[in-house]
Write an enzyme that holds these catalytic residues in place. Structure first.
Site, mmCIF file in Angstrom:
data_model
loop_
_atom_site.group_PDB
_atom_site.id
_atom_site.type_symbol
_atom_site.label_atom_id
_atom_site.label_comp_id
_atom_site.label_asym_id
_atom_site.label_seq_id
_atom_site.Cartn_x
_atom_site.Cartn_y
_atom_site.Cartn_z
ATOM 1 N N ASP A 1 -14.331 9.370 3.445
ATOM 2 C CA ASP A 1 -12.872 9.457 3.573
ATOM 3 C C ASP A 1 -12.522 10.135 4.893
ATOM 4 O O ASP A 1 -12.764 11.320 5.082
ATOM 5 C CB ASP A 1 -12.314 10.255 2.389
ATOM 6 C CG ASP A 1 -10.784 10.240 2.316
ATOM 7 O OD1 ASP A 1 -10.146 9.835 3.306
ATOM 8 O OD2 ASP A 1 -10.257 10.634 1.262
ATOM 9 N N ARG B 1 2.035 -0.678 6.743
ATOM 10 C CA ARG B 1 0.894 -0.781 5.844
ATOM 11 C C ARG B 1 -0.389 -1.117 6.606
ATOM 12 O O ARG B 1 -1.471 -0.633 6.252
ATOM 13 C CB ARG B 1 1.152 -1.848 4.787
ATOM 14 C CG ARG B 1 0.100 -1.914 3.689
ATOM 15 C CD ARG B 1 0.009 -0.599 2.927
ATOM 16 N NE ARG B 1 -0.675 -0.754 1.662
ATOM 17 C CZ ARG B 1 -0.775 0.182 0.733
ATOM 18 N NH1 ARG B 1 -0.222 1.361 0.958
ATOM 19 N NH2 ARG B 1 -1.399 -0.040 -0.395
ATOM 20 N N HIS C 1 -11.086 6.424 1.799
ATOM 21 C CA HIS C 1 -10.101 7.048 0.920
ATOM 22 C C HIS C 1 -9.804 6.184 -0.296
ATOM 23 O O HIS C 1 -9.574 6.705 -1.395
ATOM 24 C CB HIS C 1 -8.816 7.309 1.705
ATOM 25 C CG HIS C 1 -7.777 8.063 0.933
ATOM 26 N ND1 HIS C 1 -7.987 9.329 0.428
ATOM 27 C CD2 HIS C 1 -6.502 7.718 0.564
ATOM 28 C CE1 HIS C 1 -6.899 9.745 -0.213
ATOM 29 N NE2 HIS C 1 -5.996 8.789 -0.139
ATOM 30 N N ASP C 2 -9.821 4.878 -0.138
ATOM 31 C CA ASP C 2 -9.549 3.982 -1.261
ATOM 32 C C ASP C 2 -10.604 4.063 -2.357
ATOM 33 O O ASP C 2 -10.421 3.494 -3.434
ATOM 34 C CB ASP C 2 -9.446 2.534 -0.776
ATOM 35 C CG ASP C 2 -8.031 2.158 -0.355
ATOM 36 O OD1 ASP C 2 -7.105 2.966 -0.563
ATOM 37 O OD2 ASP C 2 -7.846 1.046 0.184
ATOM 38 N N SER D 1 -5.092 11.812 -4.014
ATOM 39 C CA SER D 1 -4.272 11.695 -2.815
ATOM 40 C C SER D 1 -2.960 12.469 -3.003
ATOM 41 O O SER D 1 -2.983 13.649 -3.340
ATOM 42 C CB SER D 1 -4.031 10.220 -2.490
ATOM 43 O OG SER D 1 -3.516 10.035 -1.204
#
Length: 339
Positions: free
Chosen positions: A288, A201, A317-318, A135
């Site tokens: 992602d 968040r 993405h995580d 990232s």
């Protein structure tokens, strides 16, 4: 494990024409550097992580893992602007003797890399056998390799890009709008901006995961009318981050990510990436949606010595923080074939 602080007591010019009068970087090291200083691994962390990769990449960093402190000297720096010990908006400005707050200058990934490179020189490291980052950490690793193409022998980047996309910038702007909606954001109290950060968040989690991940993990009983699992999950994630991170740092780090473009002032992306000499393992995550795989394929295509792989995971993405076993196998195979 060793936590240290690097202090740079000279004016530090920034890419946007401003400067920091001085700065500090918090950094961790694991293991012992060997006699010829040839066993250095440098890990660049993502947006809200810290300089302790054994905490957020425990499947890759540790004894018996692919990044093993018994064999390697592992360095990780808390990026400039972050709140885990490095100079950030809460730091005291030397001139005014007050916290910078919203007067903190705009940082870019290039500024952060140049600060890290000053630490690298202070540590007497002239060669890095492998650099790793996902990232935002991957963005910085690409920048560093363009600035100093002779420094790295191998690099491993995952879920990253050469230019931050309009889609990524839009997500970051939505998060900053959430931060700015909290009227306490720029106050000097320790919890200022906390509610805004929680909302930011929640926005971010929608980009880190995806439809499939929420469908698999956040289903409710069909009779339910309130307190849905997806709702409480986002509330939990917001509170979890606000308990460990700072809203003002978050604001400035997302702006730094938005500015990421390795081709700026270098004749374009392809020209800039062509200067990287390191052997590169470039990994995409097929689910992602924030950093889609076409961005990693573009990187691999432009590098002279690259190997491209994809991982399949429902976590979007995580996945770069979750799929340790897959990544361990990939990195070991890549490294064994290049050493």
């Amino acid at each position: 494990m060793s936590l240290s602080t690097f202090t740079y007591n000279q004016p530090f010019p920034l890419e946007n024409g401003e400067e920091l009068p001085r700065f500090e970087l918090a950094y961790d090291t694991l293991g012992t550097i060997n006699e010829n200083r040839s066993n250095v691994i440098w890990i660049c962390h993502a947006l809200t992580a810290n300089s302790k990769p054994q905490e957020w990449w425990p499947g890759l960093v540790g004894e018996g893992k692919v990044f093993d402190p018994r064999k390697h000297f592992i360095v990780c720096v808390n990026m400039l602007g972050s709140c885990y010990g490095s100079t950030n908006p809460r730091s005291v400005e030397p001139g005014s003797k007050k916290p910078y707050g919203d007067r903190f200058p705009l940082l870019t990934n290039r500024d952060m890399v140049r600060a890290m490179d000053l630490l690298r020189q202070k540590l007497g490291i002239d060669q890095i056998v492998l650099g790793a980052g996902g990232s935002m950490g991957g963005q910085q690793l690409l920048e560093w390799n363009i600035m100093h193409p002779e420094l790295f022998e191998n690099i491993f980047v995952i879920g990253t890009n050469a230019v931050h996309s309009p889609w990524g910038i839009a997500f970051n702007e939505a998060q900053r709008m959430a931060l700015e909606a909290d009227p306490t954001l720029w106050d000097s109290t320790p919890d200022s901006g906390k509610k805004g950060l929680e909302a930011a968040r929640a926005v971010a989690m929608l980009s880190y995961r995806n439809y499939q991940a929420f469908h698999q993990t956040q289903q409710d009983h069909p009779d339910k009318l309130i307190n849905y699992r997806a709702s409480t999950y986002l509330q939990y994630q917001g509170q979890k981050l606000s308990n460990r991170f700072d809203a003002q740092s978050y604001y400035y780090l997302t702006r730094a990510m938005d500015s990421h473009n390795v081709g700026r002032g270098r004749g374009g992306v392809e020209e800039a990436l062509s200067h990287i000499r390191a052997r590169a393992l470039v990994v995409g995550i097929e689910s992602d949606y924030l950093f889609p795989v076409n961005e990693q394929r573009r990187i691999a295509k432009c590098l002279k010595l690259s190997h491209y792989l994809e991982i399949s995971t429902p976590f979007g993405h995580d996945g770069f923080l979750i799929e340790w076993d897959l990544l361990d196998d990939m990195v070991r195979s890549f490294w064994n074939n290049n050493t």
